[in-house]
Design an enzyme around this catalytic site. Structure first.
Site, PDB file in Angstrom:
ATOM      1  N   ARG A 214      -4.210   4.146  11.994  1.00  0.00           N
ATOM      2  CA  ARG A 214      -4.407   2.905  11.221  1.00  0.00           C
ATOM      3  C   ARG A 214      -5.467   2.020  11.890  1.00  0.00           C
ATOM      4  O   ARG A 214      -6.274   1.393  11.205  1.00  0.00           O
ATOM      5  CB  ARG A 214      -3.090   2.128  11.134  1.00  0.00           C
ATOM      6  N   PHE A 230       0.158   7.318  -1.239  1.00  0.00           N
ATOM      7  CA  PHE A 230       1.418   7.565  -0.504  1.00  0.00           C
ATOM      8  C   PHE A 230       1.623   6.438   0.525  1.00  0.00           C
ATOM      9  O   PHE A 230       1.868   6.681   1.694  1.00  0.00           O
ATOM     10  CB  PHE A 230       1.401   8.931   0.215  1.00  0.00           C
ATOM     11  N   ASP A 252       2.223   4.491  -4.593  1.00  0.00           N
ATOM     12  CA  ASP A 252       3.362   5.307  -4.171  1.00  0.00           C
ATOM     13  C   ASP A 252       4.207   5.553  -5.412  1.00  0.00           C
ATOM     14  O   ASP A 252       4.299   4.687  -6.288  1.00  0.00           O
ATOM     15  CB  ASP A 252       4.185   4.575  -3.099  1.00  0.00           C
ATOM     16  N   SER A 253       4.833   6.724  -5.483  1.00  0.00           N
ATOM     17  CA  SER A 253       5.645   7.010  -6.669  1.00  0.00           C
ATOM     18  C   SER A 253       6.960   6.234  -6.647  1.00  0.00           C
ATOM     19  O   SER A 253       7.619   6.112  -7.665  1.00  0.00           O
ATOM     20  CB  SER A 253       5.921   8.509  -6.774  1.00  0.00           C
ATOM     21  N   ALA A 279       2.997   1.658  -8.793  1.00  0.00           N
ATOM     22  CA  ALA A 279       4.008   2.720  -8.688  1.00  0.00           C
ATOM     23  C   ALA A 279       3.574   3.845  -9.617  1.00  0.00           C
ATOM     24  O   ALA A 279       3.632   3.719 -10.842  1.00  0.00           O
ATOM     25  CB  ALA A 279       5.370   2.183  -9.093  1.00  0.00           C
ATOM     26  N   ASP A 299      -1.876  10.360   2.759  1.00  0.00           N
ATOM     27  CA  ASP A 299      -0.860  10.612   3.798  1.00  0.00           C
ATOM     28  C   ASP A 299       0.452  11.007   3.127  1.00  0.00           C
ATOM     29  O   ASP A 299       1.426  10.243   3.133  1.00  0.00           O
ATOM     30  CB  ASP A 299      -0.676   9.352   4.666  1.00  0.00           C
ATOM     31  N   CYS A 339       1.753  16.013   7.736  1.00  0.00           N
ATOM     32  CA  CYS A 339       2.782  15.834   8.765  1.00  0.00           C
ATOM     33  C   CYS A 339       3.769  16.993   8.745  1.00  0.00           C
ATOM     34  O   CYS A 339       4.864  16.895   9.287  1.00  0.00           O
ATOM     35  CB  CYS A 339       3.498  14.491   8.593  1.00  0.00           C
TER      36      CYS A 339
END
Ligand code: SAH
Length: 395
Positions: A214, A230, A252-253, A279, A299, A339
């Site tokens: 970041r 995300f 983001d969902s 969203a 991400d 990740c």
């Protein structure tokens, strides 16, 4: 406490332990003396009877997770020594004891010689997570050790292992405070403030593992139109705003994540009109987006939780990156991450390479990113490496 169960290994199976690998697979076991229950502390002996290690017994392909290669008791003094070493490491890598940063990972499982345990510190609250029954059974001693070491700096220890313990162990486990109560929910990362929802949030409440990445993003943000896909709690978005971004869109969902990102932006930059949050599914948003973005962050959650999901996961990374590479403005910068522990650095790079080729854009790698120093990798346990990222320049 001296273990009553002894695990005798097959001949030749002591080699990985002599190289300090902290796992013993069930296939290496010759026979068992005693009747271990999951989570018990057991001794491991070579075929010639030599003491090799002491650790937690597990049911599954990993039979023992090693706590020590020395013949010493696993007691309060042992936990205190390990946690104290973990704190010293955090002090020396510069995340602990700083006025502008009071959140960090204190224990990163095998990376801190404490397999099956995660502890994140958020201000004056520690969030502890057991990934093995053995660590669950030791939780009270762990709390005792932790609170004595960090006495002046901790109000509370929250235990959050409902979803990380093996479901079949039927421990009737509930999340809750094992020590004190939190007095607030705000913690500080590199001078920025974040609400942390350790009660209901994902993992321990925040992704501290992206702190350094970041900071790098902040340096690229000036004057750019930033898209944070995300976004979850909006870590990257808040850094981009501080870095002087022209506009930041967080996607983001999950509607809950959108609430969290908006609250965190408000906490640092009240009524800042540069930010908006949507969203929406990431793939849908990227396909339909009209606004020209020249800095995009991808991400996503781990696409492969296990090795058998690898092929689909790699396809997912390619598809996602291809969409972003197609849409990003010329001269744009893409921060892209994986990740998934099951996906190696090379496999991820190949997936992004394929995406670049599909997009017919000229792409160069500016940075290769990874997990930060408070998520150390035990050199004898390369499986501990999970976060990887690339920063790309797209013409
Ligand atoms: N970048 C974040 C962490 C991301 S966690 C940080 O720095 O903290 C992954 C996030 O992806 C979760 O919040 C989850 O809700 C979201 N997510 C999962 N699938 C998604 C999808 N198909 N589209 C958009 N968001 C998704």
């Amino acid at each position: 406490m001296k273990p009553t169960t002894i695990i005798h290994l097959k001949r030749g199976k002591e080699e990985s332990l002599q190289r300090f690998h902290p796992w013993i697979f069930s296939g290496a076991v010759h026979h068992i003396e005693g009747n271990p229950q999951e989570g018990d502390i057991v001794d491991v002996l070579a075929a010639d009877g030599q003491f090799l290690a002491r650790g937690h017994w597990q049911i599954g392909s990993i039979a023992v997770r090693v706590l020590t290669f020395e013949d010493r008791p696993i007691d309060l003094a042992f936990w205190t020594e390990r946690l104290s070493a973990a704190l010293d490491t955090r002090r020396s890598v510069g995340v602990y004891g700083r006025p502008d940063n009071d959140m960090f990972r204190l224990v990163h499982g095998e990376g801190d010689f404490l397999p099956g345990l995660v502890i994140d510190i958020y201000g004056r609250t520690a969030v502890m997570q057991a990934h093995s029954v053995g660590m669950h059974l030791c939780r009270q001693q762990l709390v005792e050790a932790l609170t004595s070491l960090m006495a002046e700096r901790l109000d509370a220890v929250y235990y959050k292992s409902e979803t990380t313990l093996p479901f079949k162990a039927s421990l009737g486990q509930e999340n809750g405070f094992l020590f004190g109560q939190s007095k607030g929910d705000v913690a500080r990362e590199n001078g920025l403030l974040f609400h942390i929802d350790w009660l209901k949030g994902q993992k321990t409440g925040f992704f501290v593992d992206q702190r350094d990445n970041r900071s790098l993003l902040e340096q690229y943000s000036r004057g750019r139109n930033v898209l944070n896909m995300f976004c979850y709690t909006g870590g990257f978005s808040v850094y981009a705003l501080r870095g002087g971004a022209h506009k930041v869109t967080s996607v983001d969902s999950s509607a809950k994540a959108i609430e969290l990102v908006n609250a965190n932006v408000e906490l640092n930059f009240p009524a800042d009109e540069r930010h908006d949050a949507v969203a929406e599914d990431a793939f849908k948003f990227l396909s339909e987006m009209k606004h020209p973005y020249d800095l995009i962050i991808l991400d996503p959650p781990a696409f492969a939780k296990h090795k058998d999901a690898l092929k689909n996961a790699l396809r997912g990374y390619t598809k996602l990156n291809a969409k972003a590479l197609e849409k990003i403005q010329p001269g744009g910068i893409l921060f892209t991450f994986s990740c998934s522990q099951a996906v190696s650095k090379d496999q991820f790079r190949m997936a992004v390479f394929t995406a670049a080729a599909l997009s017919h854009r000229r792409v160069r790698i500016l940075h290769q990113l990874h997990q930060p120093a408070d998520h150390p990798i035990n050199i004898y346990h390369p499986e501990g490496e999970y976060l990887k990222g690339l920063v790309l320049y797209v013409e």
